[in-house]
Design a protein around this motif. Structure first.
Motif, PDB file in Angstrom:
ATOM      1  N   SER A  45       0.814  -1.211   0.000  1.00  0.00           N
ATOM      2  CA  SER A  45       0.000   0.000   0.000  1.00  0.00           C
ATOM      3  C   SER A  45       0.851   1.266   0.000  1.00  0.00           C
ATOM      4  O   SER A  45       0.425   2.309  -0.478  1.00  0.00           O
ATOM      5  CB  SER A  45      -0.944  -0.002   1.208  1.00  0.00           C
ATOM      6  OG  SER A  45      -0.190  -0.082   2.414  1.00  0.00           O
ATOM      7  N   GLY A  46       2.065   1.225   0.561  1.00  0.00           N
ATOM      8  CA  GLY A  46       2.923   2.397   0.623  1.00  0.00           C
ATOM      9  C   GLY A  46       3.906   2.443  -0.531  1.00  0.00           C
ATOM     10  O   GLY A  46       3.841   1.646  -1.471  1.00  0.00           O
ATOM     11  N   LYS A  91       6.949   1.607  -0.409  1.00  0.00           N
ATOM     12  CA  LYS A  91       7.826   0.441  -0.349  1.00  0.00           C
ATOM     13  C   LYS A  91       7.026  -0.763   0.142  1.00  0.00           C
ATOM     14  O   LYS A  91       6.043  -0.636   0.859  1.00  0.00           O
ATOM     15  CB  LYS A  91       9.001   0.701   0.592  1.00  0.00           C
ATOM     16  CG  LYS A  91       9.942   1.811   0.127  1.00  0.00           C
ATOM     17  CD  LYS A  91      11.095   1.960   1.098  1.00  0.00           C
ATOM     18  CE  LYS A  91      12.060   3.041   0.645  1.00  0.00           C
ATOM     19  NZ  LYS A  91      13.191   3.220   1.587  1.00  0.00           N
ATOM     20  N   TRP A  92       7.550  -1.923  -0.246  1.00  0.00           N
ATOM     21  CA  TRP A  92       6.904  -3.142   0.242  1.00  0.00           C
ATOM     22  C   TRP A  92       7.328  -3.394   1.683  1.00  0.00           C
ATOM     23  O   TRP A  92       8.499  -3.258   2.048  1.00  0.00           O
ATOM     24  CB  TRP A  92       7.318  -4.341  -0.621  1.00  0.00           C
ATOM     25  CG  TRP A  92       6.664  -4.344  -1.959  1.00  0.00           C
ATOM     26  CD1 TRP A  92       5.790  -3.441  -2.447  1.00  0.00           C
ATOM     27  CD2 TRP A  92       6.863  -5.312  -2.975  1.00  0.00           C
ATOM     28  NE1 TRP A  92       5.393  -3.768  -3.709  1.00  0.00           N
ATOM     29  CE2 TRP A  92       6.048  -4.926  -4.067  1.00  0.00           C
ATOM     30  CE3 TRP A  92       7.627  -6.465  -3.091  1.00  0.00           C
ATOM     31  CZ2 TRP A  92       5.980  -5.668  -5.253  1.00  0.00           C
ATOM     32  CZ3 TRP A  92       7.560  -7.196  -4.249  1.00  0.00           C
ATOM     33  CH2 TRP A  92       6.742  -6.804  -5.336  1.00  0.00           C
ATOM     34  N   THR A  93       6.357  -3.810   2.459  1.00  0.00           N
ATOM     35  CA  THR A  93       6.626  -4.190   3.843  1.00  0.00           C
ATOM     36  C   THR A  93       5.951  -5.518   4.132  1.00  0.00           C
ATOM     37  O   THR A  93       5.075  -5.971   3.401  1.00  0.00           O
ATOM     38  CB  THR A  93       6.100  -3.118   4.814  1.00  0.00           C
ATOM     39  OG1 THR A  93       4.684  -2.970   4.627  1.00  0.00           O
ATOM     40  CG2 THR A  93       6.799  -1.780   4.577  1.00  0.00           C
ATOM     41  N   PHE A  94       6.385  -6.138   5.235  1.00  0.00           N
ATOM     42  CA  PHE A  94       5.798  -7.402   5.666  1.00  0.00           C
ATOM     43  C   PHE A  94       4.943  -7.163   6.889  1.00  0.00           C
ATOM     44  O   PHE A  94       5.322  -6.413   7.799  1.00  0.00           O
ATOM     45  CB  PHE A  94       6.888  -8.432   5.985  1.00  0.00           C
ATOM     46  CG  PHE A  94       7.720  -8.809   4.810  1.00  0.00           C
ATOM     47  CD1 PHE A  94       7.200  -9.623   3.821  1.00  0.00           C
ATOM     48  CD2 PHE A  94       9.025  -8.350   4.680  1.00  0.00           C
ATOM     49  CE1 PHE A  94       7.956  -9.979   2.734  1.00  0.00           C
ATOM     50  CE2 PHE A  94       9.794  -8.701   3.592  1.00  0.00           C
ATOM     51  CZ  PHE A  94       9.263  -9.509   2.616  1.00  0.00           C
ATOM     52  N   ARG A  95       3.810  -7.796   6.898  1.00  0.00           N
ATOM     53  CA  ARG A  95       2.878  -7.642   8.009  1.00  0.00           C
ATOM     54  C   ARG A  95       2.514  -9.018   8.538  1.00  0.00           C
ATOM     55  O   ARG A  95       2.115  -9.902   7.773  1.00  0.00           O
ATOM     56  CB  ARG A  95       1.624  -6.901   7.547  1.00  0.00           C
ATOM     57  CG  ARG A  95       0.542  -6.789   8.622  1.00  0.00           C
ATOM     58  CD  ARG A  95      -0.705  -6.118   8.080  1.00  0.00           C
ATOM     59  NE  ARG A  95      -0.423  -4.745   7.627  1.00  0.00           N
ATOM     60  CZ  ARG A  95      -1.334  -3.972   7.068  1.00  0.00           C
ATOM     61  NH1 ARG A  95      -2.556  -4.439   6.862  1.00  0.00           N
ATOM     62  NH2 ARG A  95      -1.011  -2.747   6.680  1.00  0.00           N
ATOM     63  N   VAL A  96       2.658  -9.219   9.833  1.00  0.00           N
ATOM     64  CA  VAL A  96       2.287 -10.492  10.464  1.00  0.00           C
ATOM     65  C   VAL A  96       0.769 -10.517  10.630  1.00  0.00           C
ATOM     66  O   VAL A  96       0.201  -9.644  11.294  1.00  0.00           O
ATOM     67  CB  VAL A  96       2.992 -10.672  11.816  1.00  0.00           C
ATOM     68  CG1 VAL A  96       2.549 -11.978  12.470  1.00  0.00           C
ATOM     69  CG2 VAL A  96       4.502 -10.642  11.648  1.00  0.00           C
TER      70      VAL A  96
END
Length: 587
Positions: free
Chosen positions: A203-204, A206-211
């Motif tokens: 969504s932002g 940059k790619w991020t990881f979400r648990v």
């Protein structure tokens, strides 16, 4: 030993093929190997195989442009990382250093070469064939990979004779800390630690990881926080995973392949319907029901038969009633003029028997109207067949007697005298009528016409009818009447040159021809049409036969009695006979 020998022979063939394909010239990169006390071999596809059709064995070069395989590279790095972690640990395998030899198995030829290189003795490129494989020491103690079924099957076939294992047996004994997490395996080699379930969030910028959840055991427990899942769509709606869209109404789902969600939509056949409780098969309708193609329900069939109030029934009933009135009026007219020459020449009292038979056959036609019952099925065809047979018998013997009197009585007087004295005409009529009566009784007793409900002709109708149309008894009765018709036609034709007052050839011939045409038309129609109006066609044919017989024989005589009384005299008949005698004498 025979199984081992077969493996050894196949290995020798593999070695020969590998030598012929120059696999032995391939060198591995220094980054692919690490010395150690014990070597582990890793077979990973760092490059993709060369596409295309091969018509002969060939070596595939792995290091080709634009062929890098990221998945194989991840496996490659995971093995390097795992071995380095073990070597750097003071608790795992102390005083032992693990080494590795990694191979790029981008193709079948590279896979065979790598497997054979693993089996070679340490420090050489040779494989020794020994009777006892337990005494053989290959360069690598165990092999990890390949990750595809085809390559793994090839590697297993080459490794199994030398007792080299696809997993380490000591993995079940491993128990160590890795980044503050305990790594332990069960007897099946499966890890006993838990996992975090993560999702990529794009969504932002940059790619991020979400648990979004976790998996722990024992006991087995899976926790997922659905609110943390971000779906790629409007308003974060969960996308539908469907292979086929819903079918239209009345279309069944025919599964294509192995998954029930992938199907084709096929319309239900006529006479079947789709029950919403089972969308994968169409159900047949009941016997009294019908359904068009692609239906979700069945409908009651319409019961049809030749009713009394239909227009075609009114026409036929009116014609039949008119015929009965004419027959009754003719009987009264003949009774009033019984002693006149016209009535006597027509047969006298025999005419009433003929008129009664026509009336009986006509009364049987009323049984074709209305819903069929056992009584109407028994009487309608039988009454007509018997009544018309009696009329044809009287017509035949009447025509025969006139021909015999005028042409043969003088030539064979003895036979004529015996014929008259023994009541030959009456005897013939009785015998002929009794024969048809016997045929009808046998027909009704053996092949009893019964009311029937017919379902096969029309899918949406139930046709009520009787079962007499195709029975042998009906065909025999009809054939017998046909034989009598031919006999009457022949006798009438022989009398074509009789005196005018006795010459009935033209009218009788016409009526019999109309009779033949009527029944030919009926059987032709019955061969192509089996609907509710077939009884009407049957009535029309029977009514044509009765009307033609009555008109051809009785109407000319009624005309003379009513309109030409001058011809209904003894003098006129005697003059006609004398004229016939003169003509016969002159010839």
């Amino acid at each position: 030993m025979s199984l081992l020998a077969a493996h050894l022979v196949s290995l020798q063939l593999s070695l020969s093929c590998c030598w012929a394909l120059s696999c032995h010239n391939t060198e591995s990169s220094p980054d692919f190997s690490l010395p150690g006390d014990y070597l582990l071999a890793g077979l990973f596809p760092l490059h993709s195989d060369c596409p295309g059709v091969r018509r002969r064995p060939m070596v595939t070069l792995c290091d080709r442009p634009n062929s890098f395989n990221g998945h194989g590279y991840h496996l490659f790095q995971a093995m390097r990382f795992g071995i380095e972690e073990i070597n750097n640990s003071t608790t795992l395998l102390p005083n032992v250093t693990l080494g590795y030899q990694l191979y790029d198995v981008c193709s079948e030829s590279a896979n065979v070469y790598a497997t054979l290189n693993v089996l070679s003795t340490l420090g050489t490129h040779h494989i020794e064939i020994q009777a006892d494989p337990s005494h053989y020491s290959p360069a690598a103690l165990a092999v990890i990979g390949p990750d595809t079924t085809n390559h793994a099957a090839t590697a297993a076939a080459l490794l199994s004779p030398f007792l080299v294992p696809v997993l380490l047996e000591q993995i079940r004994k491993v128990n160590f800390l890795l980044h503050e997490d305990t790594v332990i395996f069960n007897d099946n080699g499966d890890p006993l630690s838990g996992y975090d379930i993560i999702a990529w969030d794009w969504s932002g910028p940059k790619w991020t990881f979400r648990v979004i959840g976790s998996s722990t055991w024992p006991p087995v427990q899976l926790d997922i926080n659905k609110t943390k899942i971000r779906w790629h769509g409007e308003d974060n709606q969960v996308p539908e995973s469907v292979c086929s869209s819903n079918c239209l109404e009345g279309h069944q789902r025919v599964v294509v392949g192995f998954y029930h969600c992938c199907f084709e939509c096929v319309p239900c056949e006529a006479g079947t319907f789709l029950n919403k409780s089972d969308l994968h098969s169409c159900q047949p309708c009941g016997k009294e029901e019908w359904a068009p193609e692609g239906s979700e329900s069945c409908f009651l069939r319409t019961v049809v038969f030749l009713t009394w109030h239909e227009p075609i029934s009114w026409v036929l009933l009116a014609a039949n009633t008119l015929l009965l009135l004419l027959v009754a009026g003719t009987a009264g007219l003949f009774a009033w003029h019984l002693d006149t020459p016209v009535v006597r020449s027509a047969g006298g009292r025999l005419c009433f028997f003929m008129l009664g038979s026509l009336a009986g056959g006509s009364c049987g036609l009323y049984g074709f109207f209305g819903e069929p019952t056992l009584a109407t099925c028994l009487l309608r065809q039988g009454l007509f067949a018997l009544g018309f047979a009696i009329f044809l018998s009287c017509l035949t013997i009447r025509s025969f007697q006139l021909v015999f009197i005028f042409k043969f009585s003088a030539k064979v007087p003895t036979f004529y005298q015996a014929w008259v004295q023994n009541h030959g005409p009456r005897l013939f009529v009785v015998i002929s009528s009794m024969a048809q009566l016997l045929i009808c009784v046998t027909w009704l007793a053996v092949w009893t016409p019964l009311p029937t409900r017919e379902y096969q002709r029309f899918p949406q109708l139930v046709v009520l009818d009787c079962t007499e149309a195709n029975s042998p008894g009906f065909m025999v009765a009809f054939a017998y009447n046909g034989l009598l018709s031919v006999s009457a036609f022949a006798c009438s034709y022989l009398g074509k040159d009789l005196p005018e007052n006795y010459n009935e050839a033209k009218c009788v011939t016409f009526s019999l021809l109309l009779n033949f045409v009527s029944w030919i038309g009926f059987f032709t129609t019955a061969s192509v049409y089996q609907g509710k109006y077939l009884p009407a066609v049957n009535v029309l044919a029977a009514l044509s036969s009765l009307s033609s017989g009555f008109s051809g024989y009785f109407l000319p005589k009624c005309y003379v009695i009513l309109c030409r009384p001058d011809l209904n005299s003894t003098e006129h008949f005697q003059a006609s006979i004398q004229d016939y005698t003169r003509r016969c004498g002159s010839t």
